[in-house]
Design a protein around this motif. Structure first.
Motif, PDB file in Angstrom:
ATOM      1  N   CYS A 127      61.998  78.979  46.030  1.00 52.34           N
ATOM      2  CA  CYS A 127      61.958  80.413  46.300  1.00 52.34           C
ATOM      3  C   CYS A 127      62.213  81.218  45.020  1.00 52.34           C
ATOM      4  O   CYS A 127      62.709  80.687  44.024  1.00 52.34           O
ATOM      5  CB  CYS A 127      63.016  80.776  47.337  1.00 52.34           C
ATOM      6  SG  CYS A 127      62.766  80.018  48.946  1.00 52.34           S
TER       7      CYS A 127
ATOM      8  N   LEU B  87      59.014  82.882  49.675  1.00 54.61           N
ATOM      9  CA  LEU B  87      59.701  82.002  50.613  1.00 54.61           C
ATOM     10  C   LEU B  87      59.276  80.545  50.506  1.00 54.61           C
ATOM     11  O   LEU B  87      59.850  79.691  51.178  1.00 54.61           O
ATOM     12  CB  LEU B  87      59.464  82.495  52.046  1.00 54.61           C
ATOM     13  CG  LEU B  87      60.190  83.786  52.441  1.00 54.61           C
ATOM     14  CD1 LEU B  87      59.682  84.305  53.777  1.00 54.61           C
ATOM     15  CD2 LEU B  87      61.698  83.589  52.486  1.00 54.61           C
ATOM     16  N   SER B  88      58.293  80.247  49.665  1.00 57.35           N
ATOM     17  CA  SER B  88      57.860  78.858  49.475  1.00 57.35           C
ATOM     18  C   SER B  88      58.662  78.226  48.350  1.00 57.35           C
ATOM     19  O   SER B  88      58.978  78.871  47.350  1.00 57.35           O
ATOM     20  CB  SER B  88      56.367  78.808  49.149  1.00 57.35           C
ATOM     21  OG  SER B  88      55.594  79.315  50.211  1.00 57.35           O
TER      22      SER B  88
ATOM     23  N   LYS C 124      66.262  85.115  55.025  1.00 55.24           N
ATOM     24  CA  LYS C 124      65.006  85.834  55.206  1.00 55.24           C
ATOM     25  C   LYS C 124      64.556  86.487  53.905  1.00 55.24           C
ATOM     26  O   LYS C 124      65.319  86.590  52.946  1.00 55.24           O
ATOM     27  CB  LYS C 124      65.179  86.912  56.287  1.00 55.24           C
ATOM     28  CG  LYS C 124      65.540  86.397  57.655  1.00 55.24           C
ATOM     29  CD  LYS C 124      65.847  87.533  58.628  1.00 55.24           C
ATOM     30  CE  LYS C 124      64.675  88.470  58.810  1.00 55.24           C
ATOM     31  NZ  LYS C 124      64.958  89.508  59.829  1.00 55.24           N
ATOM     32  N   LEU C 125      63.322  86.964  53.909  1.00 53.08           N
ATOM     33  CA  LEU C 125      62.827  87.772  52.810  1.00 53.08           C
ATOM     34  C   LEU C 125      63.564  89.099  52.805  1.00 53.08           C
ATOM     35  O   LEU C 125      63.708  89.754  53.837  1.00 53.08           O
ATOM     36  CB  LEU C 125      61.325  88.022  52.980  1.00 53.08           C
ATOM     37  CG  LEU C 125      60.643  88.857  51.901  1.00 53.08           C
ATOM     38  CD1 LEU C 125      60.557  88.077  50.598  1.00 53.08           C
ATOM     39  CD2 LEU C 125      59.240  89.277  52.367  1.00 53.08           C
TER      40      LEU C 125
ATOM     41  N   PRO D 106      64.704  84.663  47.598  1.00 49.45           N
ATOM     42  CA  PRO D 106      63.438  85.292  47.989  1.00 49.45           C
ATOM     43  C   PRO D 106      63.572  86.807  48.134  1.00 49.45           C
ATOM     44  O   PRO D 106      63.885  87.324  49.209  1.00 49.45           O
ATOM     45  CB  PRO D 106      63.110  84.623  49.322  1.00 49.45           C
ATOM     46  CG  PRO D 106      64.452  84.291  49.912  1.00 49.45           C
ATOM     47  CD  PRO D 106      65.354  83.985  48.743  1.00 49.45           C
TER      48      PRO D 106
ATOM     49  N   ARG E 134      55.104  87.545  50.204  1.00 46.90           N
ATOM     50  CA  ARG E 134      56.000  86.880  51.157  1.00 46.90           C
ATOM     51  C   ARG E 134      55.804  85.370  51.112  1.00 46.90           C
ATOM     52  O   ARG E 134      56.783  84.608  51.107  1.00 46.90           O
ATOM     53  CB  ARG E 134      55.745  87.397  52.571  1.00 46.90           C
ATOM     54  CG  ARG E 134      56.577  86.681  53.638  1.00 46.90           C
ATOM     55  CD  ARG E 134      56.278  87.196  55.027  1.00 46.90           C
ATOM     56  NE  ARG E 134      57.016  86.436  56.038  1.00 46.90           N
ATOM     57  CZ  ARG E 134      56.574  85.314  56.597  1.00 46.90           C
ATOM     58  NH1 ARG E 134      55.397  84.818  56.246  1.00 46.90           N
ATOM     59  NH2 ARG E 134      57.302  84.686  57.506  1.00 46.90           N
TER      60      ARG E 134
ATOM     61  N   VAL F 181      54.193  80.673  55.615  1.00 47.31           N
ATOM     62  CA  VAL F 181      54.821  80.106  54.432  1.00 47.31           C
ATOM     63  C   VAL F 181      54.484  78.616  54.376  1.00 47.31           C
ATOM     64  O   VAL F 181      54.299  77.974  55.419  1.00 47.31           O
ATOM     65  CB  VAL F 181      56.349  80.314  54.494  1.00 47.31           C
ATOM     66  CG1 VAL F 181      57.049  79.639  53.332  1.00 47.31           C
ATOM     67  CG2 VAL F 181      56.659  81.803  54.520  1.00 47.31           C
TER      68      VAL F 181
ATOM     69  N   ALA G 237      69.426  88.306  51.344  1.00 46.22           N
ATOM     70  CA  ALA G 237      68.528  87.158  51.468  1.00 46.22           C
ATOM     71  C   ALA G 237      69.309  85.862  51.638  1.00 46.22           C
ATOM     72  O   ALA G 237      68.961  85.008  52.464  1.00 46.22           O
ATOM     73  CB  ALA G 237      67.619  87.075  50.243  1.00 46.22           C
TER      74      ALA G 237
END
Length: 563
Positions: A160, A156-157, A68-69, A96, A152, A190, A63
């Protein structure tokens, strides 16, 4: 052809952008396992691990390397317990990570005798709820799909963090109704970055423009290269030194180019500051040389509060507290300050700061060059030379910050930072995750691996060999739990012990661990054990060549001494 619940879950994981799923296999996600293998050729890649702590660390490193997730699958209850330390690291590091936990049937009538009973919990996430951002235990396939979409979004918000979903084995293994319509993942974006108000920006800018000796302290730029470049621009504009505040044994991430003349990390400030701009600094009281100085704090930490773990640290005194992310804050601040400051007004201050930092960098270089034995400073220097021609990524370790003193690092993706939670067992797994992210890039991923941390999760070496990751592991083998040894010394000294023995319970010796042999036993190339400085350059050069030419892992066991 019959489609099963776990097939639908894999379809959604692909749509959500999940590339890999590290796991040690477990019966409670056998449906998901089967679907990953057989349902579609572009399913997330299974990364085979020998322990759940390794699985989560691999996802954590991946990550951070990709932005990325990342996902990991965990057997219920017992697998989750194994993974707990790594999950806590990911929580403190704001990574994340999507944790997919298998679960025995919620319907007790469907449970197999004994095993399904001792591996079914209500509620399973209770074990890790205090250090995950969100969790769910959906009771149907539609609910599971909604949970994955929400997971997700939340992971990712900002800020994280890891999220956990327990997938009932019956949901995984039951056929999907013929009229099944999966959710469209692209309909659930997101959240946008958290930006400060225009009024807050005007107030901060006015304060910085009027400052005689401003300081910028930073722990995180959200691993955003654009934010790093904006930080450089801000520092040059207002003539401020930048101090990267260390969160645990290593720096959280790269926030400022290491060789930039305004990076004053690790050196005393050249003048008493009159205001500090603190960016994602968890504890502003530990900013060097800034005790009692007014602080403007910009942070999202207060948006991820948990009562169980004290990772939020002490209550922070501040002149202003702004709940916003670093990138939009810096973007707005630079624009505002350009209307308030003429760069010629701060150029003399910038020049003085550059001279100050140059003096300390010369001392650091001389210390490394004059080292007696393989000290962390010497190892950092020689490893820097050995890897200097490669496009390198330092995934773990810093040799007590000597890497930052001696290497030139200017991209957030070139240094992935600390574990977050200072939990042992992180380094190998996270470095493998980073190396997986760079398999096709030609980059050299480097793990400066402490010996004690490696012995917590030695089975990760097998995963590195199994997946042929391009990873250079340099074992910083001081044959002790170094931090605990220092604490033992301090306690004996403070209590006036007449015969201090700090080595008892802290030394990893007699017998010394053969790390090269341990690596070779699991398929990692490791023919280099170095105990004398004279053999260091040749061993490092050979190992670097092995990783770059064969795109496969190699380990160099370096027996180090103290600085």
């Amino acid at each position: 052809m019959t489609v099963y619940g776990s097939d639908a879950i894999v379809d959604l994981l692909v749509d959500l952008g999940v590339d890999i799923i590290p796991f040690a296999p477990g019966a409670t996600f056998r449906g998901l396992h089967d679907s990953l293998v057989h349902h579609r050729t572009d399913a997330p890649e299974i990364i085979e691990c020998l322990h759940e702590e390794i699985s989560v660390a691999v996802a954590h490193g991946y990550a951070k390397a990709t932005g990325k997730l990342a996902a990991a699958a965990l057997h219920d209850i017992v697998g989750l317990q194994h993974a707990a330390m790594a999950i806590y690291n990911a929580w403190c590091d704001r990574a994340p990570v999507l944790l997919l936990g298998g679960s025995g049937p919620a319907d007790a009538q469907l449970r197999r005798p004994w095993i399904d009973w001792i591996h079914t919990a209500n509620v399973q996430a209770t074990q890790i709820r205090d250090y995950t951002k969100w969790d769910d235990q959906p009771a149907s396939l539609p609910a599971a799909m909604e949970s994955l979409v929400r997971a997700r979004q939340l992971a990712l918000s900002a800020p994280c963090g890891p999220v956990y979903i327990a997938l009932d084995s019956e949901i995984q293994e039951q056929p999907v109704p013929t009229d099944w319509a999966p959710p469209a993942a692209n309909r659930f974006p997101v959240t946008e970055p958290l930006a400060p108000s225009a009024d807050a920006i005007r107030r901060i800018a006015a304060r910085l423009a009027a400052a005689r000796a401003p300081v910028i302290a930073v722990e995180s730029v959200d691993r955003d290269q654009g934010a790093l470049l904006r930080l450089v621009e801000l520092a040059e504009l207002i003539g401020a030194p930048v101090v990267e505040v260390q969160r645990d044994y290593n720096r959280t991430e790269l926030c400022m180019p290491t060789r930039h003349p305004l990076n004053h990390t690790g050196m005393p400030l050249s003048a008493p500051p009159d205001v500090v701009l603190a960016l994602e600094v968890r504890d502003t009281d530990v900013i060097p040389g800034c005790a009692g100085v007014p602080v403007i704090q910009v942070s999202t930490a207060g948006l991820a509060v948990k009562a169980w773990a004290a990772d939020l640290q002490r209550v922070q005194a501040a002149e202003m507290v702004v709940a916003a992310q670093v990138r939009p804050t810096l973007d707005a601040l630079v624009i505002e300050l350009k209307g308030l400051i003429d760069p010629s007004d701060t150029s003399a201050r910038v020049a003085r700061l550059a001279t100050h930092s140059e003096q300390y960098r010369a001392v650091w270089a001389a210390t490394a060059a004059g080292a007696q034995g393989i000290t962390p400073a010497l190892l950092a220097d020689r490893l820097g030379v050995a890897t200097g021609n490669a496009e390198r990524v330092l995934a773990n370790g810093s040799l007590h910050n000597w890497v930052h003193r001696l290497w030139s690092i200017d991209h957030v993706g070139a240094y992935l930072g600390s574990s977050g939670g200072a939990g042992l067992g992180y380094g190998l797994g996270a470095s493998i995750g980073a190396a997986l992210a760079h398999r096709g890039s030609g980059r050299l991923v480097v793990d400066i691996q402490s010996d004690g941390d490696a012995l917590m999760t030695p089975g990760a070496l097998w995963t590195a060999a199994r997946h042929r990751v391009p990873l250079l592991i340099v074992m910083e083998n001081n044959r002790m739990w170094g931090n605990s040894f220092v604490h033992a010394q301090k306690m004996a000294r403070a209590r006036g012990r007449s015969n201090p023995r700090p080595e008892v319970g802290t030394v990893i010796d007699d017998p010394a661990v053969d790390f090269a042999g341990l690596a070779r036993a699991q398929g990692v190339s490791a023919t280099w054990t170095v105990a004398e400085a004279a053999g260091l350059d040749g061993a490092l050069a050979a190992a670097v060549d092995h990783v770059l030419s064969r795109r496969a892992p190699a380990l160099v066991d370096v027996v180090t001494t103290a600085d």
